[in-house]
Design a protein around this motif. Structure first.
Motif, mmCIF file in Angstrom:
data_model
loop_
_atom_site.group_PDB
_atom_site.id
_atom_site.type_symbol
_atom_site.label_atom_id
_atom_site.label_comp_id
_atom_site.label_asym_id
_atom_site.label_seq_id
_atom_site.Cartn_x
_atom_site.Cartn_y
_atom_site.Cartn_z
ATOM 1 N N ALA A 33 -35.716 45.242 16.242
ATOM 2 C CA ALA A 33 -36.059 45.670 17.598
ATOM 3 C C ALA A 33 -37.570 45.535 17.719
ATOM 4 C CB ALA A 33 -35.635 47.119 17.821
ATOM 5 N N ALA A 34 -38.040 44.726 18.654
ATOM 6 C CA ALA A 34 -39.479 44.464 18.737
ATOM 7 C C ALA A 34 -40.017 44.833 20.107
ATOM 8 C CB ALA A 34 -39.748 42.990 18.442
ATOM 9 N N THR A 35 -41.266 45.309 20.154
ATOM 10 C CA THR A 35 -41.899 45.555 21.452
ATOM 11 C C THR A 35 -42.416 44.218 21.993
ATOM 12 O OG1 THR A 35 -44.085 45.913 20.495
ATOM 13 C CG2 THR A 35 -42.676 47.855 20.721
ATOM 14 N N GLY A 36 -42.740 44.201 23.265
ATOM 15 C CA GLY A 36 -43.282 42.984 23.881
ATOM 16 C C GLY A 36 -44.558 42.545 23.166
ATOM 17 N N HIS A 37 -45.415 43.523 22.830
ATOM 18 C CA HIS A 37 -46.668 43.193 22.155
ATOM 19 C C HIS A 37 -46.411 42.604 20.778
ATOM 20 C CE1 HIS A 37 -48.821 46.214 24.924
ATOM 21 N NE2 HIS A 37 -49.121 44.989 25.303
ATOM 22 N N ALA A 38 -45.382 43.112 20.085
ATOM 23 C CA ALA A 38 -45.074 42.593 18.742
ATOM 24 C C ALA A 38 -44.764 41.105 18.809
ATOM 25 C CB ALA A 38 -43.890 43.354 18.141
ATOM 26 N N SER A 57 -35.253 43.525 22.414
ATOM 27 C CA SER A 57 -36.604 43.810 22.886
ATOM 28 C C SER A 57 -36.654 44.145 24.373
ATOM 29 C CB SER A 57 -37.528 42.620 22.610
ATOM 30 O OG SER A 57 -37.085 41.503 23.343
ATOM 31 N N ASP A 58 -35.566 43.919 25.061
ATOM 32 C CA ASP A 58 -35.595 44.102 26.497
ATOM 33 C C ASP A 58 -34.521 45.098 26.926
ATOM 34 O OD1 ASP A 58 -35.674 43.934 29.195
ATOM 35 O OD2 ASP A 58 -35.403 41.745 29.308
ATOM 36 N N LEU A 59 -34.978 46.205 27.498
ATOM 37 C CA LEU A 59 -34.039 47.254 27.933
ATOM 38 C C LEU A 59 -33.065 46.753 28.995
ATOM 39 C CD1 LEU A 59 -35.907 50.640 28.529
ATOM 40 C CD2 LEU A 59 -33.874 50.265 27.152
ATOM 41 N N PHE A 60 -33.522 45.763 29.771
ATOM 42 C CA PHE A 60 -32.749 45.397 30.953
ATOM 43 C C PHE A 60 -32.032 44.062 30.843
ATOM 44 C CE2 PHE A 60 -36.310 48.084 32.179
ATOM 45 C CZ PHE A 60 -35.591 49.199 32.600
ATOM 46 N N ALA A 61 -32.090 43.442 29.669
ATOM 47 C CA ALA A 61 -31.484 42.120 29.535
ATOM 48 C C ALA A 61 -29.980 42.194 29.791
ATOM 49 C CB ALA A 61 -31.747 41.563 28.136
ATOM 50 N N SER A 62 -29.538 41.499 30.777
ATOM 51 C CA SER A 62 -28.137 41.362 31.184
ATOM 52 C C SER A 62 -27.335 42.665 31.061
ATOM 53 C CB SER A 62 -27.453 40.220 30.414
ATOM 54 O OG SER A 62 -27.517 40.489 29.039
ATOM 55 N N GLY A 63 -27.953 43.746 31.537
ATOM 56 C CA GLY A 63 -27.260 45.034 31.621
ATOM 57 C C GLY A 63 -26.825 45.609 30.278
ATOM 58 N N ARG A 64 -27.461 45.147 29.187
ATOM 59 C CA ARG A 64 -27.023 45.640 27.874
ATOM 60 C C ARG A 64 -27.556 47.044 27.599
ATOM 61 N NH1 ARG A 64 -28.382 40.819 23.879
ATOM 62 N NH2 ARG A 64 -30.309 40.855 25.074
ATOM 63 N N THR A 65 -26.872 47.798 26.814
ATOM 64 C CA THR A 65 -27.337 49.130 26.416
ATOM 65 C C THR A 65 -27.434 49.176 24.899
ATOM 66 O OG1 THR A 65 -25.053 49.839 26.489
ATOM 67 C CG2 THR A 65 -26.420 50.420 28.397
ATOM 68 N N GLU A 66 -28.220 48.228 24.347
ATOM 69 C CA GLU A 66 -28.306 48.107 22.888
ATOM 70 C C GLU A 66 -28.931 49.315 22.210
ATOM 71 O OE1 GLU A 66 -28.418 43.429 22.088
ATOM 72 O OE2 GLU A 66 -28.872 44.544 23.900
ATOM 73 N N HIS A 67 -29.784 50.061 22.969
ATOM 74 C CA HIS A 67 -30.369 51.221 22.302
ATOM 75 C C HIS A 67 -29.257 52.180 21.903
ATOM 76 C CE1 HIS A 67 -30.068 52.374 26.505
ATOM 77 N NE2 HIS A 67 -30.154 53.614 26.153
ATOM 78 N N ILE A 68 -28.149 52.115 22.658
ATOM 79 C CA ILE A 68 -27.014 52.960 22.303
ATOM 80 C C ILE A 68 -26.217 52.317 21.161
ATOM 81 C CG2 ILE A 68 -24.880 54.029 23.159
ATOM 82 C CD1 ILE A 68 -27.523 55.225 24.278
ATOM 83 N N SER A 69 -25.936 51.017 21.277
ATOM 84 C CA SER A 69 -25.121 50.403 20.229
ATOM 85 C C SER A 69 -25.898 50.276 18.913
ATOM 86 C CB SER A 69 -24.581 49.047 20.673
ATOM 87 O OG SER A 69 -25.662 48.225 21.015
ATOM 88 N N LEU A 70 -27.187 49.929 18.981
ATOM 89 C CA LEU A 70 -27.982 49.854 17.750
ATOM 90 C C LEU A 70 -28.138 51.235 17.131
ATOM 91 C CD1 LEU A 70 -31.081 47.486 17.850
ATOM 92 C CD2 LEU A 70 -28.998 47.291 16.521
ATOM 93 N N LYS A 71 -28.209 52.237 17.970
ATOM 94 C CA LYS A 71 -28.297 53.621 17.492
ATOM 95 C C LYS A 71 -27.054 53.955 16.677
ATOM 96 C CE LYS A 71 -27.523 58.271 19.121
ATOM 97 N NZ LYS A 71 -26.394 58.461 18.213
ATOM 98 N N ASP A 72 -25.916 53.510 17.147
ATOM 99 C CA ASP A 72 -24.678 53.781 16.412
ATOM 100 C C ASP A 72 -24.559 52.887 15.182
ATOM 101 O OD1 ASP A 72 -23.989 55.700 18.186
ATOM 102 O OD2 ASP A 72 -22.817 54.357 19.470
ATOM 103 N N TRP A 73 -25.005 51.637 15.320
ATOM 104 C CA TRP A 73 -24.873 50.674 14.232
ATOM 105 C C TRP A 73 -25.784 51.028 13.055
ATOM 106 C CZ3 TRP A 73 -28.409 47.346 11.934
ATOM 107 C CH2 TRP A 73 -27.871 46.353 11.112
ATOM 108 N N GLY A 74 -27.045 51.363 13.355
ATOM 109 C CA GLY A 74 -28.050 51.552 12.300
ATOM 110 C C GLY A 74 -27.839 52.830 11.508
ATOM 111 N N ALA A 98 -37.639 49.141 24.870
ATOM 112 C CA ALA A 98 -36.435 49.116 24.033
ATOM 113 C C ALA A 98 -36.611 49.933 22.749
ATOM 114 C CB ALA A 98 -36.109 47.658 23.688
ATOM 115 N N LEU A 99 -37.733 49.707 22.034
ATOM 116 C CA LEU A 99 -37.884 50.372 20.741
ATOM 117 C C LEU A 99 -38.109 51.878 20.892
ATOM 118 C CD1 LEU A 99 -38.076 50.260 17.679
ATOM 119 C CD2 LEU A 99 -40.500 49.655 17.898
#
Ligand code: C5P
Length: 389
Positions: A33-38, A57-74, A98-99
């Protein structure tokens, strides 16, 4: 283990692919998970190639909620490098990308950060306050002490080397204490003279708290029994019992020890207590002197040594001023210990109150491990690693 590597926009971001490579080599699954600056410092393609997965890296990319799925995955989140900005955001509860959103959603699971920033920024009171706050929430910092040292040497707050970060991550895995229950005693004891006075000592509790943290980070459930100290600790696997006197510590320790896999007794327990405790403030009695009658306190360590069953590991501390190793060895045998950690008062920077320590660990089977002068946190890791190897 499933590890999320968070990358922020510091120059050290160029080292992130190496960290990802080392973790993959050690058998872990990694997502980044990378920030824009990274992504100004390290390319998306590089990170995707080494991790073998898309970069979040993008909270809004195609309506994804990866912060939730990565939270569960990691199972663990490692931020390397961690800038003052991301540390400040977590401290302030800010989730604007995102991060930072993932970091706030990741509570209850281990988070490690490897700070990297310019020396002046690292030294700023706001950054130091934020780092202290994150640590008190159980977020582990890899290399902040090294960061400080690096400042002195080269003028740059360097990130810990990827091998060191990978070691810190894998450490918890290698240790056998995962899922075990451990008792740690810490701090001084206060022995009451009357309603306002006590006999105490200068122990700060720092070594014991660092041990509890190291065991908790390694996956053990920790019963921390501590005397009076200004320290606070917040860790999902550490249960704190605060006591005042040696006899209270004795009661708490002997109660939990039968249910533990091991115990590390680092408390500076008073050997004697006043034979009586007045329930009011004692007055000057007009005479020149005053006698306090003292009686011996129970030896908690020796008692646990007697109670110890074959599967349990018992570790004591020894603070010696002369014939250090011989005295410590004698204590190890007399109290039926498996290890004894020797602090020598002769060593500058070791002992009460300070943040550093220098120890020699002696084992029942004759092994000996000596540390250089390290932070108490590093000494704690060394002790935990040694007694569980
Ligand atoms: O015998 P000595 O006091 O030097 O031993 C030090 C060790 O014993 C430390 O690990 C300390 O926590 C423990 N201890 C104890 N109960 C006491 C005195 C010391 O558990 N009453």
């Amino acid at each position: 283990m499933k590890i999320v590597v968070g990358i922020t926009g510091g120059i050290a971001a160029y080292k992130a692919p190496e960290l990802v490579r080392l973790l993959k080599k050690a058998g872990h699954e990694v997502r980044c998970a990378a920030t824009g600056h990274a992504l100004e410092f390290v390319t998306r393609v590089t990170l995707e190639t080494v991790s073998g997965a898309p970069i979040y890296s993008d909270l809004f990319a195609s309506g994804r909620t990866e912060h939730i799925s990565l939270k569960d995955w990691g199972e663990m989140l490692v931020v390397a490098p961690a800038t003052a900005n991301i540390i400040g955001k977590v401290a302030g509860g800010i989730a604007d990308d995102a991060l930072s959103t993932l970091l706030l959603a990741f509570s209850g699971k281990p988070i490690i950060m490897a700070p990297a920033m310019n020396c002046e920024i690292w030294a700023h009171p706001a950054v130091q306050r934020n780092v202290a706050l994150l640590k008190s929430w159980g977020i582990r910092m890899v290399g902040p002490e090294e960061g400080e040292l690096a400042c002195g040497v080269s003028g740059v707050g360097r990130m810990a080397e990827p091998t060191l970060i990978a070691d810190a991550i894998c450490q918890g895995e290698r240790l056998k204490v995962k899922g075990e229950r451990w008792l740690v005693t810490a701090g001084p004891t206060y022995e009451r003279i009357d309603s306002v006075r006590f006999i105490g000592n200068y122990s700060s509790g720092k070594m014991g708290f660092a041990l509890a943290q190291a065991l908790g980070d390694a996956g053990a459930d920790v019963e921390l029994v501590t005397g009076p100290t200004s320290l606070s600790i917040s860790h999902p696997r550490i249960h704190r019992t605060s006591i005042e006197s040696a006899r209270e510590m004795y009661a708490a320790a002997t109660e939990v020890f039968p249910h533990c896999n091991g115990a590390i007794l680092s408390a500076a327990v008073a050997d004697y207590r006043p034979s009586e405790c007045a329930d009011h403030k004692l007055k000057k009695n007009g005479s020149e002197g005053m006698h306090l009658d003292l009686v011996q306190n129970p030896d908690i360590l020796a008692t646990l040594g007697n109670m110890k069953t074959s599967g349990q590991t018992l570790v004591g501390f020894a603070l010696e001023t002369d014939n250090e190793e011989a005295n410590a060895q004698r204590k190890l045998e007399k109290k039926n210990l498996d290890y004894i950690v020797l602090n020598s008062l002769r060593d500058k920077g070791a002992g009460f109150g300070v943040d550093t320590n220098k120890v020699t660990i002696l084992s029942r089977d004759g092994k000996r491990r000596e540390s250089p002068l390290l932070s108490k946190k590093e000494v704690a890791h060394l002790i935990v690693e040694t007694i569980t190897a």
